[in-house]
Enzyme design. Structure first.
Site, PDB file in Angstrom:
ATOM      1  N   HIS A  83     -37.158  30.381  45.828  1.00 25.06           N
ATOM      2  CA  HIS A  83     -36.511  29.080  45.610  1.00 25.06           C
ATOM      3  C   HIS A  83     -35.528  29.120  44.438  1.00 25.06           C
ATOM      4  CE1 HIS A  83     -37.949  26.111  48.401  1.00 25.06           C
ATOM      5  NE2 HIS A  83     -39.216  26.145  48.048  1.00 25.06           N
ATOM      6  N   GLY A  98     -49.497  23.663  47.506  1.00 27.63           N
ATOM      7  CA  GLY A  98     -49.702  25.063  47.132  1.00 27.63           C
ATOM      8  C   GLY A  98     -49.119  25.418  45.780  1.00 27.63           C
ATOM      9  N   GLU A 130     -42.031  30.634  46.094  1.00 22.28           N
ATOM     10  CA  GLU A 130     -41.571  29.871  44.914  1.00 22.28           C
ATOM     11  C   GLU A 130     -40.512  30.663  44.163  1.00 22.28           C
ATOM     12  OE1 GLU A 130     -42.485  26.950  45.213  1.00 22.28           O
ATOM     13  OE2 GLU A 130     -44.252  27.285  46.484  1.00 22.28           O
ATOM     14  N   MET A 145     -45.199  24.872  43.086  1.00 20.54           N
ATOM     15  CA  MET A 145     -43.934  24.172  42.873  1.00 20.54           C
ATOM     16  C   MET A 145     -42.972  25.050  42.084  1.00 20.54           C
ATOM     17  SD  MET A 145     -42.108  21.523  43.304  1.00 20.54           S
ATOM     18  CE  MET A 145     -40.442  21.488  42.683  1.00 20.54           C
TER      19      MET A 145
END
Ligand code: B3K
Ligand code: ZN
Length: 898
Positions: A308, A268, A305, A270
């Site tokens: 993260h 999906g 993302e 990164m």
């Protein structure tokens, strides 16, 4: 493959700290058409914590052409290092040193989409987990964190945009029509978070002012033709940034945050530091081209993302066994974000449906592994539903056990204590234990023991003593790595329903924790194999509402009476359990139907069960207090995949027929309700991708689905009309799916027209063409395999593009059980053969995608004898090939003796 050359597992137990730290990493990329030259200047220092091999250094490297290596400016001779296909080892090193390593790579030939590669003329990278070693020799392990500076040079005209992590510090012109850019990332990071992009991209820009007043530039880079599809991702990004400040107190830390969309991508997206790289399918959205599910996915992945940046980048994983440290926590964070943006109950239903269908199946199959696995052969195979979704459930259980305030204190402590470090899941749990004073020792078994626990519930009402007791027995089936499981620490959120609603709860001998429980819901904590809880002053026999909100990832068994389920369905204060009761009720009917000799005449008992279900659904449709999305979910029967997961032996055809039959009965019985839902809907309303808009469309399209099952061609015409008139992809796809799946000559003609029209209209939009492939690959009617094979030759199909492979081959093999598993004479085992051929082809081209596509074949043990033999034979055929580690691991584990 001989056993000596077979890939060997890597063990958590063998972890040792790195011998050297990389203080600085200075990279230069010279991008040229035939090759890229990479110069890495590494400043290294012996790790004071290293215990063994203190003067040797292993640099990982694969598929690299080494031009030179210099130690403190002295070029080494080949005798001064050892190099093989996977690493370069130096020994007898001083405690401080620099290495200058020059390598050459060929991104244009890289089809694995790992390392530096090209997608539609654009250079991009994917380094997690171990892709950086395909760029240069480096200690490619997450516990080596370094400060990166990246200089990129390329042709100015073809690659006007040059990006890497951090802040842009310099850019300028070079001779020969080339230019350069230098990026510096002030935050230490492991190599897996490195990113580079070079290409001809356009962008949209926006700003976000953090709560401490810093202005952050936000950019989304896409091909110019896609600039009109970036607004939803930008809104989602800003909402995520705001939410993380509000809910976790986490601010963004660089001056710029960039997202780049690429068309060829293995997954999906990164979370590379400051430079997220996304699959176009997870960034681009506009109503005409993207379904509601697509809009929701963009919002969730952008948030994931972004989150993260703290849960993954600022605090990262010590080793890849700890993958769920960042993935489980970040999935939990993005799920809570989506719940806050839309409907909490609906989001929970969707997540649990996925978990119970796919993660439970993984836990019950040959690839079962713990949330913190003890071994792996290829880490890419461990980006699984267990690491992600079950990992998120573990974090959710911690939040349930601690209550929201302590949980937030725990996450603050975790981030503050470990900022800039690479840590373990134990460190995460420890922070939660430290703030709460709770002993979470037993809870940690959730990280090390694989498998889905099973809970048997029984109850007893003592009307004289006014006591109601619930007894829980937990067990967990064996899995390949653990046969003997110790009891888990399981939070079971529970309420009791009386005739007038939730009863007040008074639990005997247990102080009630007001952080986690209120008067009508209580978190029961199971820690033993068997445990009884007694409620006092219970004035009527209640209906238990157990596992509210699906408070633990378990399989719960309780023999509810049909009436109990109907009560829960209509009156439970817990929305999740209302839906769950509807599914339980429907599952029972489906099982009854599967026992019938023929569906032409069904037994009186089954008729009665059908009538009760229909009555209950009728009440759901009439309940004006219910969110329309909830109504739609309650009206939708359990999927074939979920029924299959629950089965001991999967009877593909019986499941399909029972479900089709029951849908038909519901359609007839509730026809007028469905007609009124469909007619009530304002077909002229403007598209909005918010919870309300999505809910209304979902209910309306559920009604149309049922109506299309009636023996009444006017509804087929309505589908075609909806397809033609649709101003958004959700309505167009819902209608097209019905046309394609309806076995009727009129539907066939209209489906053909609509499919032609669809392709003509959207052929310039790859993401829409993917939906066109998927709707055809998912068709339940016979001859779909032939159609799929034909579509593989279609000019729009690209056998190297993962999205296309997933849309056509993935959908056929995973979401079209009746056709994939066809046993009739001409097609017996053809689906399996087709998939195995694809895997053999992809094994060389893109091992990660090949291994992932294998999933349906790994389930062979769950089928009848004939299918088992056919599936196993294909796995054995694959095993004869020279296999990548990725495919080898999945095939060999699938064939291993149970
Ligand atoms: N961390 C990446 C996944 C990388 C997969 C590598 N095979 C995306 C994510 O989970 O956010
Ligand atoms: Zn992630």
């Amino acid at each position: 493959m001989s056993s000596a050359s077979q890939p060997q597992p890597i063990l958590l137990a063998n972890y040792t700290v790195p011998s050297y730290l990389v203080l600085k990493t200075d990279l230069t990329f010279d991008l040229h058409d035939d090759q890229t030259r990479v110069t890495a200047l590494l400043t290294l220092q012996r790790n004071p914590q290293a215990v063994t091999d203190v003067d040797s250094l292993v640099l990982h490297g694969s598929e690299l052409e080494l031009e030179s290596i210099a130690l403190d400016d002295r070029v080494l001779t080949a005798a001064e290092y050892q190099v093989d296909g996977e690493s370069l080892t130096l020994t007898g090193l001083p405690s401080q040193l620099t290495l200058r390593i020059v390598t050459r790579i060929k991104p244009h030939l890289n089809t694995s989409l790992e390392g530096l590669y090209q997608s539609r003329g654009l250079y991009c990278t994917q380094c997690e987990a171990e892709g950086f070693r395909k760029i240069t020799y480096y200690p490619d392990r997450p516990d080596v964190m370094s400060e990166f500076t990246t200089r990129i040079t390329a042709d100015r005209q073809r690659y006007p945009v040059l990006l890497s992590n951090g802040n842009l510090v310099e850019q300028g012109e070079l001779d020969g029509g080339r230019h350069f850019a230098v990026w510096h990332d002030p935050f230490k990071k492991p190599a897996y978070l490195f990113a580079l992009v070079a290409g001809d991209l356009s962008f949209i820009e926006n700003h976000f002012v953090t709560r401490s007043g810093r202005d952050v530039t936000l950019r989304i880079y896409v091909e110019a033709k896609d600039l009109d599809k970036c607004d939803h991702a930008m809104d989602s990004l800003k909402n995520s940034m705001h939410w993380d400040e509000e809910v976790y107190g986490r601010e963004y830390d660089l001056d710029i945050f960039m997202i780049v969309a690429v068309d060829d991508f293995n997954m999906g997206a990164m979370e590379n530091k400051g430079l997220n790289i996304f699959n176009t399918s997870c960034v681009l959205a506009k109503p005409e081209t993207t379904t509601d599910v697509g809009f929701q996915r963009v919002e969730a992945v952008v948030a994931h993302e972004y989150f993260h940046n703290w849960s993954g980048n600022r605090v990262t994983c010590r080793d890849w066994f700890q993958l769920s440290l960042k993935e489980g926590f970040t999935v939990y964070r993005d799920a809570e974000f989506s719940a806050d943006m839309g409907s909490r109950t609906v989001k929970r239903i969707e997540d649990v449906a996925l978990l119970r269908t796919l993660q439970f199946a993984e836990d019950g199959g040959p690839m079962a592994h713990a949330v913190r696995p003890a071994s792996y052969i290829e880490i890419s195979n461990f980006y699984t539903l267990t690491i992600y979704e079950k990992g998120a459930e573990l974090v959710r259980m911690l939040a349930t056990l601690l209550g929201p305030e302590k949980f937030r204190e725990g996450s603050d402590l975790y981030f503050d204590r470990h900022d800039g470090q690479a840590v373990t899941t134990d460190d995460f749990v420890q922070a939660m234990a430290d703030v709460s004073g709770r002993d979470l020792g037993q809870f940690k078994r959730w990280y090390s023991q694989a498998g889905t626990p099973r809970i048997e519930v029984s109850d007893h009402y003592d009307e004289d003593a006014l006591e109601y007791s619930l007894t829980f027995r937990q067990s967990c089936p064996p899995t390949p790595e653990n046969t003997n499981k110790q009891p888990f620490h399981i939070p079971v959120k529970t309420g009791l329903l009386g005739t007038a609603g939730d009863l007040p709860l008074r639990l005997k001998d247990h102080p009630v924790d007001t952080e986690t429980s209120d008067n009508t819901s209580i978190v029961l904590e199971l820690t033993e194999a068997e445990q009884t809880f007694v409620f006092q002053q219970v004035h009527e026999k209640p209906v238990p509402s157990v596992l509210r909100g699906f408070s633990a990832p378990v399989k719960l068994h309780y023999s509810w009476q049909r009436e109990d389920l109907i009560t829960l369905m209509s009156r439970d204060s817990d929305g999740f359990n209302r839906w769950e009761a509807s599914q339980q009720l429907a599952l029972r009917v489906l099982h009854d139907l599967m026992q019938e000799a023929s569906l032409a005449t069904v037994s009186a008992a089954t008729e009665e069960a059908i009538a009760a279900l229909i009555d209950a659904l009728q009440s759901v449709v009439q309940d004006e207090t219910l969110d329309p999305a909830m109504v739609a979910y309650m009206l939708t029967l359990p999927t074939e995949a979920y029924i299959s997961e629950l089965a001991t032996v999967i009877d593909v055809d019986a499941i399909h027929q029972a479900r089709q039959y029951l849908q038909g009965r519901i359609a007839h019985a509730l026809k007028s309700a469905f007609v009124s839902i469909y007619q009530r809907y304002d077909h002229q309303q403007a598209y909005r991708a918010d919870a309300r808009g999505i809910a209304d469309r979902s209910l309306k399209n559920t009604a149309l689905h049922y109506l299309s099952l009636l023996d009444d061609e006017s509804w087929i015409e309505t589908c075609y009309e909806q397809y033609r008139a649709a101003s958004n992809m959700t309505d167009a796809m819902a209608a097209l799916t019905r046309l394609v799946n309806t076995d009727n000559p009129l539907a066939a003609t209209l489906a053909e027209n609509a499919l032609d029209n669809f392709y003509q209209r959207w052929q310039q939009e790859p993401l829409v063409v993917n939906q066109w492939f998927s709707v055809q690959a998912g068709c339940n009617l016979p001859d779909t395999l032939a159609q799929v094979k034909k579509l593989q030759k279609h000019p729009a199909f690209d056998s190297r593009n993962p999205n296309k492979i997933r849309a056509l081959i993935g959908v056929f093999c995973n979401n079209n059980a009746v056709n994939f598993h066809r046993l009739d004479e001409q097609q017996q085992g053809q689906g399996y053969r087709f998939l195995a051929d694809e895997i053999i082809r992809l094994n060389k081209q893109n091992p990660q995608i090949a291994a992932r596509l294998l999933t349906p074949l790994t389930k062979w043990r769950k089928y009848d004898e004939t299918r088992q033999q056919l599936m196993k034979a294909e796995l054995q055929r694959i095993l004869q090939e020279e296999l990548s580690r990725d495919v080898y691991e999945v095939v060999s584990k699938s064939l291993a003796e149970a």
